[in-house]
Scaffold this motif. Structure first.
Motif, PDB file in Angstrom:
ATOM      1  N   PRO A 203       0.799  -1.225   0.000  1.00 49.81           N
ATOM      2  CA  PRO A 203       0.000   0.000   0.000  1.00 49.81           C
ATOM      3  C   PRO A 203       0.837   1.284   0.000  1.00 49.81           C
ATOM      4  O   PRO A 203       0.367   2.327  -0.466  1.00 49.81           O
ATOM      5  CB  PRO A 203      -0.832  -0.114   1.284  1.00 49.81           C
ATOM      6  N   GLN A 204       2.085   1.217   0.494  1.00 55.17           N
ATOM      7  CA  GLN A 204       2.916   2.415   0.517  1.00 55.17           C
ATOM      8  C   GLN A 204       3.421   2.814  -0.866  1.00 55.17           C
ATOM      9  O   GLN A 204       4.012   3.889  -1.028  1.00 55.17           O
ATOM     10  CB  GLN A 204       4.117   2.197   1.441  1.00 55.17           C
ATOM     11  N   LEU A 205       3.170   1.987  -1.871  1.00 59.06           N
ATOM     12  CA  LEU A 205       3.608   2.292  -3.225  1.00 59.06           C
ATOM     13  C   LEU A 205       2.475   2.816  -4.098  1.00 59.06           C
ATOM     14  O   LEU A 205       2.623   2.923  -5.323  1.00 59.06           O
ATOM     15  CB  LEU A 205       4.228   1.051  -3.873  1.00 59.06           C
ATOM     16  N   ALA A 206       1.356   3.162  -3.493  1.00 59.93           N
ATOM     17  CA  ALA A 206       0.255   3.750  -4.255  1.00 59.93           C
ATOM     18  C   ALA A 206       0.722   5.050  -4.907  1.00 59.93           C
ATOM     19  O   ALA A 206       1.453   5.834  -4.306  1.00 59.93           O
ATOM     20  CB  ALA A 206      -0.936   4.010  -3.342  1.00 59.93           C
ATOM     21  N   GLY A 207       0.307   5.266  -6.145  1.00 54.23           N
ATOM     22  CA  GLY A 207       0.690   6.484  -6.860  1.00 54.23           C
ATOM     23  C   GLY A 207       2.102   6.445  -7.407  1.00 54.23           C
ATOM     24  O   GLY A 207       2.688   7.511  -7.693  1.00 54.23           O
ATOM     25  N   TYR A 208       2.649   5.235  -7.562  1.00 55.64           N
ATOM     26  CA  TYR A 208       4.027   5.132  -8.045  1.00 55.64           C
ATOM     27  C   TYR A 208       4.139   5.675  -9.459  1.00 55.64           C
ATOM     28  O   TYR A 208       3.190   5.697 -10.212  1.00 55.64           O
ATOM     29  CB  TYR A 208       4.507   3.683  -7.991  1.00 55.64           C
ATOM     30  N   TRP A 209       5.333   6.125  -9.795  1.00 55.08           N
ATOM     31  CA  TRP A 209       5.658   6.851 -11.032  1.00 55.08           C
ATOM     32  C   TRP A 209       5.029   8.242 -11.053  1.00 55.08           C
ATOM     33  O   TRP A 209       4.970   8.896 -12.085  1.00 55.08           O
ATOM     34  CB  TRP A 209       5.252   6.063 -12.282  1.00 55.08           C
ATOM     35  N   GLY A 210       4.528   8.690  -9.889  1.00 56.51           N
ATOM     36  CA  GLY A 210       3.977  10.047  -9.794  1.00 56.51           C
ATOM     37  C   GLY A 210       2.569  10.166 -10.319  1.00 56.51           C
ATOM     38  O   GLY A 210       2.058  11.282 -10.477  1.00 56.51           O
ATOM     39  N   GLU A 211       1.912   9.032 -10.564  1.00 49.02           N
ATOM     40  CA  GLU A 211       0.549   9.041 -11.102  1.00 49.02           C
ATOM     41  C   GLU A 211      -0.295   8.009 -10.371  1.00 49.02           C
ATOM     42  O   GLU A 211       0.144   6.883 -10.142  1.00 49.02           O
ATOM     43  CB  GLU A 211       0.551   8.708 -12.599  1.00 49.02           C
ATOM     44  N   TRP A 212      -1.512   8.388 -10.033  1.00 46.93           N
ATOM     45  CA  TRP A 212      -2.414   7.456  -9.367  1.00 46.93           C
ATOM     46  C   TRP A 212      -3.109   6.545 -10.366  1.00 46.93           C
ATOM     47  O   TRP A 212      -3.499   5.435 -10.032  1.00 46.93           O
ATOM     48  CB  TRP A 212      -3.450   8.221  -8.540  1.00 46.93           C
ATOM     49  N   ASP A 213      -3.261   7.012 -11.580  1.00 47.89           N
ATOM     50  CA  ASP A 213      -3.872   6.206 -12.636  1.00 47.89           C
ATOM     51  C   ASP A 213      -2.804   5.305 -13.259  1.00 47.89           C
ATOM     52  O   ASP A 213      -1.742   5.780 -13.684  1.00 47.89           O
ATOM     53  CB  ASP A 213      -4.479   7.123 -13.702  1.00 47.89           C
TER      54      ASP A 213
END
Length: 395
Positions: A203-213
């Motif tokens: 869960p701490q990697l949500a929004g990885y690459w700077g995007e939530w989608d």
């Protein structure tokens, strides 16, 4: 696949209704003998670690590893022709196993691989010596990655560049990812596997690459790969979404591999289609190694139906083991290793043996039996009875 032949071994297991039901075990499936295999896919099993049950200290805080049993399991995977992805999330990286112990694990595995002809081994480099926070700087993230990459390469190892919780916590835009990855990739000696681990696994990697989608995040990851093509062997994505993996696979630069991390849909992704296929870097291969080896051998020989026949019964097991909350999947893998006699106890680093319920693990038992993966039914049933008894259940 025909219905598995039943044996005389019986056990009472908890049911979904909260009662005990008699269960009759099946004969294990014959997956053939171990030995060097000729595969037409790269197949890496993300391997678990075996805890030391006799260690003193706090089991939730202190990582105590049984090094001998842990390395022995890697030798077992290599004996089946599989490669090993070391010190990944399957090894409880970031969930009990810290960088110091991870490096020792990597060192021991690299040393052991030297005794195995053509052994394939990649090892995880991350930033887990940094505490994730918004106050961490990009320079600190780069320095942490650099420390781990250099340590692995000094040992002669190949790198899986793991997703960074610290970067996810401190980044402000997709550009931050481009900067960090480009700086690290410019310094590694040999091409790496980039690991995009979805939030369902961590869960701490949500929004990885700077995007939530995920679609927009994919664009950022592809841009990073394109800009650093010479330093990227491939990318592993673990999003548990077959179509997203296929879409990204079709957009990769020529020569960059897609390593499936989809523990729900791996057979069809590995088999592929006219436009290409995925190689594999899978946690579930830790548990289904004999089946995976036999299936990959069939695929390499041109027997796609045989490949499907072997792996199809393993999919319900995988989907159960990796069910939400997915990041507790390691418990099921270690449980199966214990049932199959690969280790003498069901104790995990960080006390994670308690992360799944008794009913959940009873279903893991049933599904492993249905897949023909309980290699000694009497041993598996005996250990399951002990497990149930410890939990106050008569089996």
């Amino acid at each position: 696949m025909n219905a598995p032949e039943k044996v005389t071994v019986r056990i009472k297991l908890p049911s979904a209704a909260g009662a005990l039901e008699e269960f009759r075990l099946s004969a294990p499936r014959d997956f053939g003998t171990a030995g060097k295999k000729a595969f037409n896919r790269i197949a890496l099993a993300a391997a678990h670690v075996v805890a030391d049950p006799l260690a003193c200290g706090n089991p939730w805080l202190d990582a105590a590893v049984d090094w001998e049993a842990t390395v022995a399991y890697r030798r077992y995977l290599w004996s089946l022709g599989l490669g090993v992805a070391e010190a990944m999330d399957t090894a409880q990286r970031g969930m009990g196993l810290d960088w110091k112990n991870s490096l020792e694990l990597i060192r021991r595995s690299i040393e052991a691989s030297g005794d195995i002809e053509d052994a394939v081994l990649f090892s995880g480099a991350g930033t887990d010596q940094l505490m994730p926070s918004a106050g961490v700087t990009l320079d600190e993230v780069v320095a942490a990655y650099k420390e781990q990459c250099e340590a692995i390469e000094r040992l002669g190892g190949r790198i899986v560049l793991m997703a960074s919780r610290a970067l996810a916590a401190c980044s402000r835009s997709p550009d931050d990812y481009q900067k960090v990855y480009s700086r690290i990739l410019s310094q590694v000696e040999r091409p790496v596997i980039i690991h995009w681990l979805g939030e369902m696994f961590d869960p701490q990697l949500a929004g990885y690459w700077g995007e939530w989608d995920h679609g927009r995040a994919m664009n950022v990851a592809l841009a990073v790969i394109e800009a650093n093509r010479a330093k990227v062997d491939g990318i592993k994505i673990s999003l548990l979404d077959r179509q997203k993996e296929i879409d990204m696979r079709r957009r990769l630069p020529q020569g960059v591999r897609m390593y499936t991390g989809d523990d729900f849909n791996y057979p069809e992704l590995i088999e592929g289609d006219r436009a290409g296929h995925s190689d594999a870097l899978l946690g579930i291969f830790d548990a289904i190694a004999p089946a995976a080896s036999a299936a990959l051998g069939r695929l390499a020989s041109g027997d796609a139906p045989g490949f499907r026949d072997i792996l199809a019964p393993t999919v319900p097991l995988a989907r159960h083991v990796f069910a939400a909350p997915t990041h507790f999947y390691k418990t099921g893998l270690v449980f199966l290793a214990w049932l199959n006699g690969h280790q003498e106890h069901f104790v995990m680093v960080g006390g994670q043996q308690s992360a799944r319920s008794v009913a959940d693990l009873a279903e893991t038992f049933r599904l492993a039996d249905a897949a023909g993966l309980l290699r000694d039914p009497e041993l598996a049933a005996s250990r399951m009875r002990h497990f149930l008894a410890v939990n106050g259940i008569g089996g």
